[in-house]
Design a protein around this motif. Structure first.
Motif, PDB file in Angstrom:
ATOM      1  N   ASP A  79       0.855  -1.173  -0.026  1.00 51.30           N
ATOM      2  CA  ASP A  79       0.065   0.033  -0.114  1.00 51.30           C
ATOM      3  C   ASP A  79       0.936   1.291   0.004  1.00 51.30           C
ATOM      4  OD1 ASP A  79       1.027   0.468   2.610  1.00 51.30           O
ATOM      5  OD2 ASP A  79      -1.056  -0.060   3.585  1.00 51.30           O
ATOM      6  N   ARG A  81       2.686   2.443   2.401  1.00 47.16           N
ATOM      7  CA  ARG A  81       2.863   2.917   3.916  1.00 47.16           C
ATOM      8  C   ARG A  81       3.064   2.058   4.794  1.00 47.16           C
ATOM      9  NH1 ARG A  81       4.893   5.129   7.206  1.00 47.16           N
ATOM     10  NH2 ARG A  81       4.047   6.197   8.886  1.00 47.16           N
ATOM     11  N   THR A  82       2.067   1.257   5.251  1.00 40.17           N
ATOM     12  CA  THR A  82       2.289   0.390   6.049  1.00 40.17           C
ATOM     13  C   THR A  82       3.072  -0.995   5.290  1.00 40.17           C
ATOM     14  OG1 THR A  82       0.026  -0.936   5.319  1.00 40.17           O
ATOM     15  CG2 THR A  82       0.158   0.716   7.152  1.00 40.17           C
ATOM     16  N   HIS A  83       3.174  -1.219   4.221  1.00 40.27           N
ATOM     17  CA  HIS A  83       3.647  -2.117   3.553  1.00 40.27           C
ATOM     18  C   HIS A  83       4.355  -1.681   2.328  1.00 40.27           C
ATOM     19  CE1 HIS A  83       4.200  -6.868   2.115  1.00 40.27           C
ATOM     20  NE2 HIS A  83       5.497  -6.028   2.008  1.00 40.27           N
ATOM     21  N   MET A 101       7.818  -3.261   6.376  1.00 42.31           N
ATOM     22  CA  MET A 101       6.429  -3.208   6.812  1.00 42.31           C
ATOM     23  C   MET A 101       6.348  -2.758   8.299  1.00 42.31           C
ATOM     24  SD  MET A 101       7.370  -6.801   5.277  1.00 42.31           S
ATOM     25  CE  MET A 101       8.519  -6.739   6.147  1.00 42.31           C
ATOM     26  N   ASP A 102       5.381  -1.869   8.274  1.00 46.13           N
ATOM     27  CA  ASP A 102       5.118  -0.917   9.325  1.00 46.13           C
ATOM     28  C   ASP A 102       4.821  -1.734  10.723  1.00 46.13           C
ATOM     29  OD1 ASP A 102       4.600   1.771  10.479  1.00 46.13           O
ATOM     30  OD2 ASP A 102       2.551   0.992  10.985  1.00 46.13           O
ATOM     31  N   LEU A 103       5.564  -1.316  11.874  1.00 47.89           N
ATOM     32  CA  LEU A 103       5.330  -2.191  13.155  1.00 47.89           C
ATOM     33  C   LEU A 103       4.688  -1.068  14.077  1.00 47.89           C
ATOM     34  CD1 LEU A 103       8.593  -3.946  13.754  1.00 47.89           C
ATOM     35  CD2 LEU A 103       6.817  -4.741  12.666  1.00 47.89           C
ATOM     36  N   GLY A 104       4.306   0.338  13.639  1.00 44.11           N
ATOM     37  CA  GLY A 104       3.701   1.154  14.522  1.00 44.11           C
ATOM     38  C   GLY A 104       4.821   1.906  15.372  1.00 44.11           C
ATOM     39  N   GLY A 108       9.662   0.218  11.565  1.00 43.79           N
ATOM     40  CA  GLY A 108       9.393  -0.611  10.604  1.00 43.79           C
ATOM     41  C   GLY A 108      10.230  -2.054  10.451  1.00 43.79           C
ATOM     42  N   TYR A 140       9.544   7.359   9.572  1.00 42.94           N
ATOM     43  CA  TYR A 140       9.920   6.181  10.265  1.00 42.94           C
ATOM     44  C   TYR A 140      11.111   6.670  11.011  1.00 42.94           C
ATOM     45  CZ  TYR A 140       7.060   2.575   8.136  1.00 42.94           C
ATOM     46  OH  TYR A 140       5.979   1.782   7.563  1.00 42.94           O
TER      47      TYR A 140
END
Length: 195
Positions: A79, A81-83, A101-104, A108, A140
């Motif tokens: 997407d 942003r998150t991946h 990959m987003d980890l919050g 990432g 990030y």
């Protein structure tokens, strides 16, 4: 991938191999990196096909002969942003992928693979530098990744792309925390640094 696409990719790869050798000087000038979208499954397939069983083991930390449908869906669910994933190409042929990959909380997870033919030509370092730049653009502050201790080439590439890196060893695995900009998050008292 259908038979026509496979034939085109195979012919393209063969013609590129005839034109370029992995030892060609100035390979870095030929590498182009672009962000992938959810419709770039063929790029994922070509890069995976270019990995030897040993390289697949180092990347996925398990023996994988082929990508399952679920794994392929996961790797192509991008997407931006998150991946997100960036791929390296030489004359249109994909030779490596790095993904975040987003980890919050500004963190990432980072993963990279380079087809065997182009390993040792700084492609991994270029991909990691591009990932660091893209991660900074997206806000990030830290990227983390796991690798097997025996994956010395990937370890060296990470150290070149991320000058500030914390490393913890857990048996046969390394967990690396890489600052996107500035210093990484403070280590807990149980974290050790590996040179």
């Amino acid at each position: 991938m259908d038979a026509a696409t496979t034939a085109t990719v195979d012919n393209t790869t063969t013609s590129h191999e005839a034109e370029l050798d992995a030892t060609t000087t100035g390979v870095g000038d030929l590498v182009r990196i672009r962000e992938l979208g959810s419709g770039d499954g063929d790029v994922v397939d070509v890069v995976f096909a270019g990995l030897s069983p040993h390289s697949r083991y180092l990347r996925f930390q398990a023996p994988i002969a082929e990508l399952s449908a679920a794994t392929r869906r996961s790797l192509t669910a991008l997407d931006g942003r998150t991946h997100l994933a960036l791929a390296a190409f030489i004359q249109g042929c994909p030779i490596g992928i790095v993904r975040i990959m987003d980890l919050g909380d500004g963190r990432g997870e980072l993963a990279v693979e380079v087809v065997d033919r182009w390993q040792g030509c700084a492609v991994g370092t270029r991909l990691l530098q591009a990932a660091r730049n893209r991660a900074a653009e997206l806000g990030y502050r830290e990227l983390v990744g796991e690798m097997l201790v025996v994956n010395a080439a990937a370890y060296a590439a990470v150290r070149r792309a991320f000058p500030v890196t914390q490393v913890r060893r857990h048996g046969s695995e390394l967990t690396m925390s890489m600052a996107v900009e500035g210093e990484p998050a403070a280590a807990s008292p149980t974290q050790g640094l590996v040179a």
